[in-house]
Design a protein around this motif. Structure first.
Motif, short mmCIF file in Angstrom:
data_model
loop_
_atom_site.label_atom_id
_atom_site.label_comp_id
_atom_site.label_asym_id
_atom_site.label_seq_id
_atom_site.Cartn_x
_atom_site.Cartn_y
_atom_site.Cartn_z
N GLN A 325 58.66 -25.62 -125.35
CA GLN A 325 56.86 -25.68 -125.73
C GLN A 325 56.51 -24.81 -126.76
O GLN A 325 55.69 -25.10 -127.36
CB GLN A 325 56.55 -25.14 -124.29
CG GLN A 325 56.62 -26.33 -123.17
CD GLN A 325 56.05 -27.63 -123.26
OE1 GLN A 325 54.88 -27.70 -123.74
NE2 GLN A 325 56.78 -28.66 -123.63
N ALA A 326 57.28 -23.63 -126.99
CA ALA A 326 56.71 -22.79 -127.89
C ALA A 326 56.89 -23.43 -129.32
O ALA A 326 56.28 -23.09 -130.32
CB ALA A 326 57.55 -21.41 -127.86
N LEU A 327 57.73 -24.15 -129.45
CA LEU A 327 58.46 -24.69 -130.94
C LEU A 327 57.93 -25.83 -130.92
O LEU A 327 57.63 -26.35 -132.04
CB LEU A 327 59.83 -24.78 -131.14
CG LEU A 327 60.56 -23.30 -130.79
CD1 LEU A 327 62.11 -23.58 -131.24
CD2 LEU A 327 60.05 -22.43 -132.07
N ALA A 328 57.39 -26.65 -130.04
CA ALA A 328 57.06 -27.99 -130.19
C ALA A 328 55.98 -28.47 -131.08
O ALA A 328 56.13 -29.45 -131.81
CB ALA A 328 56.63 -28.73 -128.74
N PRO A 329 54.97 -27.68 -131.06
CA PRO A 329 53.96 -28.06 -132.11
C PRO A 329 53.92 -27.89 -133.66
O PRO A 329 53.12 -28.30 -134.48
CB PRO A 329 52.50 -27.04 -131.72
CG PRO A 329 52.83 -26.31 -130.53
CD PRO A 329 54.61 -26.44 -130.60
N PHE A 330 55.14 -27.36 -133.95
CA PHE A 330 55.22 -26.98 -135.51
C PHE A 330 55.80 -27.59 -136.49
O PHE A 330 55.82 -27.55 -137.91
CB PHE A 330 55.78 -25.43 -135.43
CG PHE A 330 54.72 -24.51 -134.81
CD1 PHE A 330 53.70 -24.09 -135.29
CD2 PHE A 330 55.20 -23.93 -133.38
CE1 PHE A 330 52.79 -23.28 -134.47
CE2 PHE A 330 54.45 -23.23 -132.82
CZ PHE A 330 53.04 -22.82 -133.21
N GLY A 331 56.71 -28.64 -136.29
CA GLY A 331 57.24 -29.55 -137.24
C GLY A 331 57.96 -28.93 -138.28
O GLY A 331 59.00 -28.17 -138.31
N ASP A 332 57.23 -29.04 -139.53
CA ASP A 332 58.06 -28.29 -140.61
C ASP A 332 57.97 -26.75 -140.61
O ASP A 332 58.70 -26.29 -141.55
CB ASP A 332 57.23 -28.89 -141.85
CG ASP A 332 55.89 -28.41 -142.02
OD1 ASP A 332 55.11 -28.26 -140.99
OD2 ASP A 332 54.91 -27.96 -143.08
N GLN A 392 45.54 -28.88 -127.00
CA GLN A 392 45.17 -28.44 -128.33
C GLN A 392 46.41 -28.47 -129.24
O GLN A 392 46.42 -28.97 -130.38
CB GLN A 392 44.65 -27.10 -128.46
CG GLN A 392 43.34 -26.97 -127.93
CD GLN A 392 42.80 -25.51 -127.82
OE1 GLN A 392 43.69 -24.74 -127.79
NE2 GLN A 392 41.39 -25.36 -127.45
N ALA A 393 47.76 -28.18 -128.46
CA ALA A 393 48.97 -28.05 -129.22
C ALA A 393 49.49 -29.74 -129.37
O ALA A 393 50.23 -29.71 -130.35
CB ALA A 393 50.09 -27.57 -128.44
N ALA A 394 49.07 -30.60 -128.95
CA ALA A 394 49.86 -32.13 -128.71
C ALA A 394 49.20 -32.56 -130.08
O ALA A 394 48.42 -32.25 -130.65
CB ALA A 394 49.14 -32.86 -127.56
#
Length: 394
Positions: A325-332, A392-394
């Motif tokens: 969940q911590a890493l999920a929103p960040f992509g590049d 918000q992170a989705a």
């Protein structure tokens, strides 16, 4: 990217990720001996683990960008050299200050080998297959706590506590030679000038509430593990009079519990979702901390280890779900986020545990306090605020 990495390349990656758990688990049975020989309190000897964890986490902020700039093999070789030299410094240590400095340096070495290994996985296996390979590497890491203390006990009994660090140095020399001779570079460094440390890139991750929250959960779970690891020798051998062999048996049983929990956790996540996993994991830590406190006056091994078994399952659920969940929103920006997550888990847990261990409570209560620190984040998991962060992170 290599389409079919050889068995030799895979084995090299396994060897590189073993530096960190080996540096922690092999000398645990010797902690009382270190405290006695260097004439310091047990809590000060425990700092040799927390200092290592601190530098290993801090080093990730730099090791990742350096691996991108100079290549995986270069960083791996540098890490092995630092690890070997610092292990030898620890072997020669005549004071706790000398030993702590050696362990601080050793954390930077172990961090570099770990970063080189996991970055190479992404290069060699690509986004679709790297997850499975990382699971294999994590499985290899989980076996070290079951096996290393057995070897550490034997070395300490027959050759003294310093022999554990000489073995680390020998392991580093052998693996270092293999890396120089056999490891192939999996990443072509960019010819463009690169900043090793870019504050703006890190701030873009840190300003996300969902990252801070889930990284804090991972920090607290890792701190509970670290509190157990550093306190177990004091509680089981010094307080309860267990032999090194008996200590190793209990430590190995918990390692098996960890291995099983790590294997089952992904299936549980798939079935019930990460949110419920975090709630269940937090509840298990709260139950474990409460049980540890209530049983703290019973000086038998099972009274200490049973709550630890419960917490091991809870921590497995939190670490797996929380990291995802911590890493999920960040992509590049996943590499930057992963480095910061490592800083939270390693350095953050090291600082928290070192601070709590300075309190004037018996070790069982210290471990219980560390487990119960999860209560505030557990309550946040039940709020609408948490759900809003997720949206918000989705």
């Amino acid at each position: 990217m290599t389409n079919s990495p050889s068995k030799g390349q895979v084995m090299m990656l396994v060897l590189l990720v073993l530096f960190s758990p080996l540096a922690i688990d092999i000398y645990l049975p010797a902690l009382p001996n270190i405290a006695g020989d260097l004439n310091v309190a047990s809590t000060v000897a425990q700092d040799t683990i927390t200092w290592f964890m601190f530098s290993m986490g801090l080093g990730q902020l730099f090791a990742g960008p350096l691996a991108d700039k100079f290549g995986r093999k270069t960083i791996a070789v540098a890490g092995v050299v630092i690890y070997a030299l610092s292990a030898w410094l620890a072997y020669l240590a005549q004071s706790i200050e000398w030993l702590l400095l050696a362990r601080l340096l050793q954390g930077f070495g172990a961090c570099s080998t770990s970063v080189a290994a996991f970055a190479s996985v992404r290069d060699l296996f690509g986004p679709s297959r790297s997850g499975k390979m990382i699971s294999y590497l994590n499985g290899a890491i989980c076996f070290i706590p079951a096996l290393a203390p057995i070897l550490g006990s034997w070395l300490t009994i027959h050759f003294g506590w310093r022999s554990n660090f000489s073995l680390m140095a020998i392991f580093a020399v052998v693996v270092g030679l293999l890396v120089v001779v056999s490891m192939k570079e999996s990443h072509t460094p960019s010819s463009k000038p690169q900043k090793v440390f870019n504050p703006k890139r890190y701030w873009s991750v840190l300003k996300q509430p969902t990252f801070i929250f889930h990284s804090t959960m991972c920090l607290l779970a890792m701190a509970a593990i670290l509190a157990y690891v550093t306190s177990a020798p004091v509680i089981l051998m010094e307080q309860q009079g267990l032999s090194m062999t008996q200590f190793t048996m209990w430590f190995s049983i918990n390692a098996v519990v960890n291995i099983i929990a790590c294997m089952v956790a992904p299936k549980v996540m798939d079935k019930i979702g990460t949110h419920k996993c975090l709630i269940i994991g937090s509840l298990l830590l709260i139950v474990a901390g409460s049980a540890m406190y209530m049983l703290s006056d019973l000086h038998v091994a099972i009274a200490f280890m049973f709550p630890v078994f419960i917490s091991s399952v809870g921590c497995s659920l939190i670490l797996g779900s929380g990291a995802g969940q911590a890493l999920a929103p960040f992509g590049d920006r996943a590499g930057t986020a992963a480095a910061l997550l490592g800083l939270f888990q390693m350095s953050g847990s090291g600082v928290v545990v070192s601070w709590v261990q300075k309190l004037s409570y018996m070790p069982q209560v210290i471990v219980a306090i560390q487990m119960l620190f999860v209560i505030p984040v557990f309550l946040i998991l039940l709020t609408k605020t948490y759900r809003r962060w997720q949206l918000q992170a989705a």
